[in-house]
Design a protein around this motif. Structure first.
Motif, PDB file in Angstrom:
ATOM      1  N   THR A 191       0.902  -1.049   0.078  1.00 21.31           N
ATOM      2  CA  THR A 191       0.057   0.020   0.031  1.00 21.31           C
ATOM      3  C   THR A 191       0.711   1.320   0.066  1.00 21.31           C
ATOM      4  O   THR A 191       0.498   2.296   0.358  1.00 21.31           O
ATOM      5  N   THR A 193       2.815   4.301  -0.973  1.00 20.08           N
ATOM      6  CA  THR A 193       2.488   5.588  -1.794  1.00 20.08           C
ATOM      7  C   THR A 193       3.988   6.520  -2.548  1.00 20.08           C
ATOM      8  O   THR A 193       3.635   7.313  -3.094  1.00 20.08           O
ATOM      9  N   GLY A 198       1.299   1.409  -6.052  1.00 17.77           N
ATOM     10  CA  GLY A 198       0.159   2.174  -6.796  1.00 17.77           C
ATOM     11  C   GLY A 198       0.096   1.465  -8.101  1.00 17.77           C
ATOM     12  O   GLY A 198      -0.885   0.633  -8.122  1.00 17.77           O
ATOM     13  N   SER A 199       0.742   2.274  -9.092  1.00 16.81           N
ATOM     14  CA  SER A 199       0.536   1.692 -10.431  1.00 16.81           C
ATOM     15  C   SER A 199       1.240   0.481 -10.754  1.00 16.81           C
ATOM     16  O   SER A 199       1.875  -0.043  -9.833  1.00 16.81           O
ATOM     17  N   ARG A 203       4.414  -0.904  -8.771  1.00 18.30           N
ATOM     18  CA  ARG A 203       4.450  -2.322  -8.124  1.00 18.30           C
ATOM     19  C   ARG A 203       5.596  -3.108  -8.456  1.00 18.30           C
ATOM     20  O   ARG A 203       5.987  -4.044  -7.997  1.00 18.30           O
TER      21      ARG A 203
END
Length: 354
Positions: A191, A193, A198-199, A203
């Motif tokens: 999770t 940021t 995220g995208s 990841r």
């Protein structure tokens, strides 16, 4: 028609056939992570498998999660693995050391310093782990700081160099089974940021950076990676919407020029085909529960270039001979998979011994 007995070249390795021994944790290393005295015998016995992918081997102290698993980052580790590699080479086999950083799949009592595990995010996997005092819940890990991610990537590259120093023919990145690379890929474990969350591209970034760093260190043609899309291990949950991560990874590994992708295949045939389309290197497929009669079917169908075999090669040191001759297979001693010394490790009889 290409079949399982057709020779193949994988990166720098010339192999006599298209079967490989899958990586299997055996938990028989010394406390310091040096391969145990019987490890060379165990792998040498199975050298006819051609390519032997070792048990998961931690690239650093922080990478350890289980009791008595081997490492490949100290001088003692290198010496121990060199004895294994020499024994395998003496019988004509090739050895790929699998680099396994477990991330959150760890318990402090199983590690050298009793430290809290590290992971992409501070999310416990919600499963238990075996320890010296029995099964215990895996505690919450500590989320890696952004600058620590780079050090973890460097740890993988350092371990890869040490593996080649130990005369291994290749290394395999363990990007499957709920361990740290897989944790970065999965939305329910990552999770973040920053640029690692995220995208799809974010990841996948950690896996790509590890692959690139190792390829830079030892050569892309000596580097492979194991993936397990959709396999719910270690608390990982991936739906079909995560398939795009794996398509993107295949494209990136093609760009880097990795020797192979090793798929623990959960049944998503379209994704497997999409990865094969995007990646021109060797594709190794490991299907859980593959029967003796099914060995070679993916190769014959053109779905895979190679197949990896797990427990059948564990319990039959001469599996190739048995498959070719139709001989009966040994019974599997499931209760001796882990940490039981010679029993269930190096005492499975060959046909000649039987």
């Amino acid at each position: 028609m290409t079949d399982k007995w057709t020779p193949i070249t994988v990166g720098r390795m010339s192999l006599p056939h298209r079967l490989a021994m899958a990586p299997m944790t055996r938990s028989r290393a010394h406390v310091d992570g040096t391969p145990g005295a019987l490890a060379a015998q165990y792998y040498q016995q199975r050298a006819s498998m051609g390519l032997l992918i070792t048990e998961g081997t931690q690239p650093s102290d922080d990478g350890q999660g289980y009791l008595t698993t081997p490492g490949i980052y100290t001088d003692a580790h290198v010496k121990g693995w060199r004895e294994v590699a020499d024994a395998v080479h003496a019988e004509g086999g090739k050895l790929a050391i699998q680099l396994m950083h477990v991330g959150r799949m760890s318990h402090p009592s199983n590690t050298p310093r009793g430290r809290q595990s590290v992971a992409p995010s501070a999310i416990a996997p919600g499963v238990e782990m075996f320890t010296a005092t029995g099964m215990l819940d895996i505690p919450e890990p500590r989320a890696l700081e952004t600058e620590e991610v780079a050090q973890t990537v460097a740890d993988f590259a350092f371990a890869a160099r040490r593996a080649i120093e130990a005369d291994a023919d290749a290394v395999e990145i363990h990007g499957a089974n709920g361990y740290i690379v897989h944790q970065f890929l999965a939305p329910n474990a990552n999770t973040r940021t920053d640029e690692y969350g995220g995208s799809v591209e974010n990841r996948a970034r950690f896996a790509v950076e590890v692959a690139q760093a190792i390829a830079d260190a030892i050569g892309a043609d000596r580097t492979g990676i194991r993936l397990s899309p959709g396999i719910p291990m270690g608390g990982i949950k991936e739906g079909g919407d995560n398939d795009e991560v794996y398509r993107y990874l295949a494209e990136q590994f093609e760009r880097i020029g990795l020797a192979y992708i090793h798929m623990l295949h959960g049944g998503n045939e379209q994704l497997l085909a999409d990865i094969r389309e995007r990646f021109s290197g060797t594709l190794i497929v490991n299907r859980p529960g593959r029967t003796r009669e099914q060995v070679g079917s993916d190769i014959e169908a053109g779905t895979a270039d190679m197949e990896s075999i797990g427990v059948m090669s564990l319990s039959n040191p001469d599996l190739v001979e048995r498959l070719k001759s139709g001989a009966k297979l040994n019974a599997i001693q499931y209760d001796k998979f882990y940490g039981a010394g010679a029993a269930g490790y190096v005492d499975y009889p060959t046909l000649a011994e039987a």
